[in-house]
Design a protein around this motif. Sequence first.
Motif, PDB file in Angstrom:
ATOM      1  N   PRO A  36      23.676 110.503 -25.268  1.00 19.46           N
ATOM      2  CA  PRO A  36      22.787 110.677 -26.425  1.00 19.46           C
ATOM      3  C   PRO A  36      21.614 111.605 -26.147  1.00 19.46           C
ATOM      4  O   PRO A  36      21.065 112.185 -27.073  1.00 19.46           O
TER       5      PRO A  36
ATOM      6  N   TRP B 120      22.780 103.614 -26.738  1.00 15.14           N
ATOM      7  CA  TRP B 120      23.019 104.725 -27.643  1.00 15.14           C
ATOM      8  C   TRP B 120      21.710 105.211 -28.241  1.00 15.14           C
ATOM      9  O   TRP B 120      20.720 104.502 -28.302  1.00 15.14           O
TER      10      TRP B 120
ATOM     11  N   SER C  37      22.138 114.939 -27.544  1.00 11.58           N
ATOM     12  CA  SER C  37      22.260 115.080 -28.991  1.00 11.58           C
ATOM     13  C   SER C  37      20.985 115.605 -29.630  1.00 11.58           C
ATOM     14  O   SER C  37      20.999 116.094 -30.743  1.00 11.58           O
TER      15      SER C  37
ATOM     16  N   GLU D 119      29.959 113.713 -31.526  1.00  7.34           N
ATOM     17  CA  GLU D 119      28.609 113.712 -30.966  1.00  7.34           C
ATOM     18  C   GLU D 119      28.755 113.670 -29.446  1.00  7.34           C
ATOM     19  O   GLU D 119      29.764 113.185 -28.927  1.00  7.34           O
TER      20      GLU D 119
ATOM     21  N   PRO E 292      20.729 108.747 -34.987  1.00  8.23           N
ATOM     22  CA  PRO E 292      20.653 110.037 -35.670  1.00  8.23           C
ATOM     23  C   PRO E 292      19.264 110.311 -36.217  1.00  8.23           C
ATOM     24  O   PRO E 292      18.471 109.404 -36.443  1.00  8.23           O
TER      25      PRO E 292
ATOM     26  N   TYR F 110      26.640 106.137 -34.231  1.00 10.58           N
ATOM     27  CA  TYR F 110      26.624 107.137 -33.165  1.00 10.58           C
ATOM     28  C   TYR F 110      27.722 106.838 -32.144  1.00 10.58           C
ATOM     29  O   TYR F 110      28.405 107.748 -31.654  1.00 10.58           O
TER      30      TYR F 110
ATOM     31  N   ASP G  89      27.985 112.805 -39.723  1.00  8.54           N
ATOM     32  CA  ASP G  89      27.282 111.554 -40.000  1.00  8.54           C
ATOM     33  C   ASP G  89      26.782 111.585 -41.439  1.00  8.54           C
ATOM     34  O   ASP G  89      25.711 112.118 -41.717  1.00  8.54           O
TER      35      ASP G  89
ATOM     36  N   HIS H  98      18.587 113.736 -30.625  1.00  8.54           N
ATOM     37  CA  HIS H  98      18.022 112.790 -31.580  1.00  8.54           C
ATOM     38  C   HIS H  98      16.751 112.126 -31.074  1.00  8.54           C
ATOM     39  O   HIS H  98      15.833 111.857 -31.830  1.00  8.54           O
TER      40      HIS H  98
END
Length: 318
Positions: free
Chosen positions: A224, A296, A227, A220, A299, A211, A176, A229
């Motif tokens: 989510p 989603w 992840s 990724e 980041p 994402y 990213d 994040h």
Amino acid sequence: MTPPPPLGRSRNKEGPAFEAALDDHELATVRDALARGRWADARQLLARTGDDWDRRGHRLVVLAEGPTSVAWAREWQLAEPDSPDAAALLACATVARAVHGKDTPDAARALCLAAAAMAPRDPTPWLGILILARRTGTDGERVRAFDQVRARHRDHHHAHHLMAACLAEHQDGDRDDPLHEVYDFASWAAEQAPADSPLAVLPVVAHAERYRVLARAGLEPADPARSGHWGTRRARQVMKAAFDWWLEWDVDDGTAHPRRKVDLNFLAHAKLHEGRPAEAAALLTRIGPHATHAPWSYPDRDPRKAFRAARRAALGAA
């Protein structure tokens, strides 16, 4: 891309069923009537919508998605050949068919241009061309269509979301990149928009779109939550910066303005992921029964600060 639609009942295990009309109950009613051939209801709805271009675009796109919309739009156009609304509905419905491979892009584009000639101030036919170009066109065609929409309505919500989605799909490298053009575009659009515009949250949308692209490419996690994040302090700062800038409540009745409901959803779901369910529940209550689903994550970065810092670093290294 349109704002995330409300979370409905799942039809299958693949995912939730979405209500494209969002909280526009009048639109949902007219869409059902159009499916039964009552195109006069659509005519009345679009006449009432007037030159509220964001709402007009949303309503036409939703009405166009019905499997019989092309047939009934043609019947309407036969009855009223000079109606720009009938021409716009037929154009958007043909675009919907072309996007799904049921009609040719050339036919859809020709109908959009014909509708645009009938109503030169209306950005909706050009929105149709942008939707078409996203799936079947070139980068240049997408930019030209976006410019035509923006020339008629500078802050067109749907068109900006679509461009963010298009730019996010430019897959450069395997990570990213904070210099990715989607972040530059989103920051520019947010800075150009009025203070009360939904485009103020476009940098957050850009993160969501990017994402999505990275997850689809396997760069990724598809989930989510895996992840990391959502749990980071920076992710919370991104959300807070966007919403502190834009959020405000209408003073008349203490509820959110209808156009803000979709964007308020992002804040509510961020609070859920932060482990603050009481605050999330309060927000969702204010939004109403049609709170939407945020599919989603974002980041771990403030898009505007990260872009500027990376650009300064690049200039310094040079």
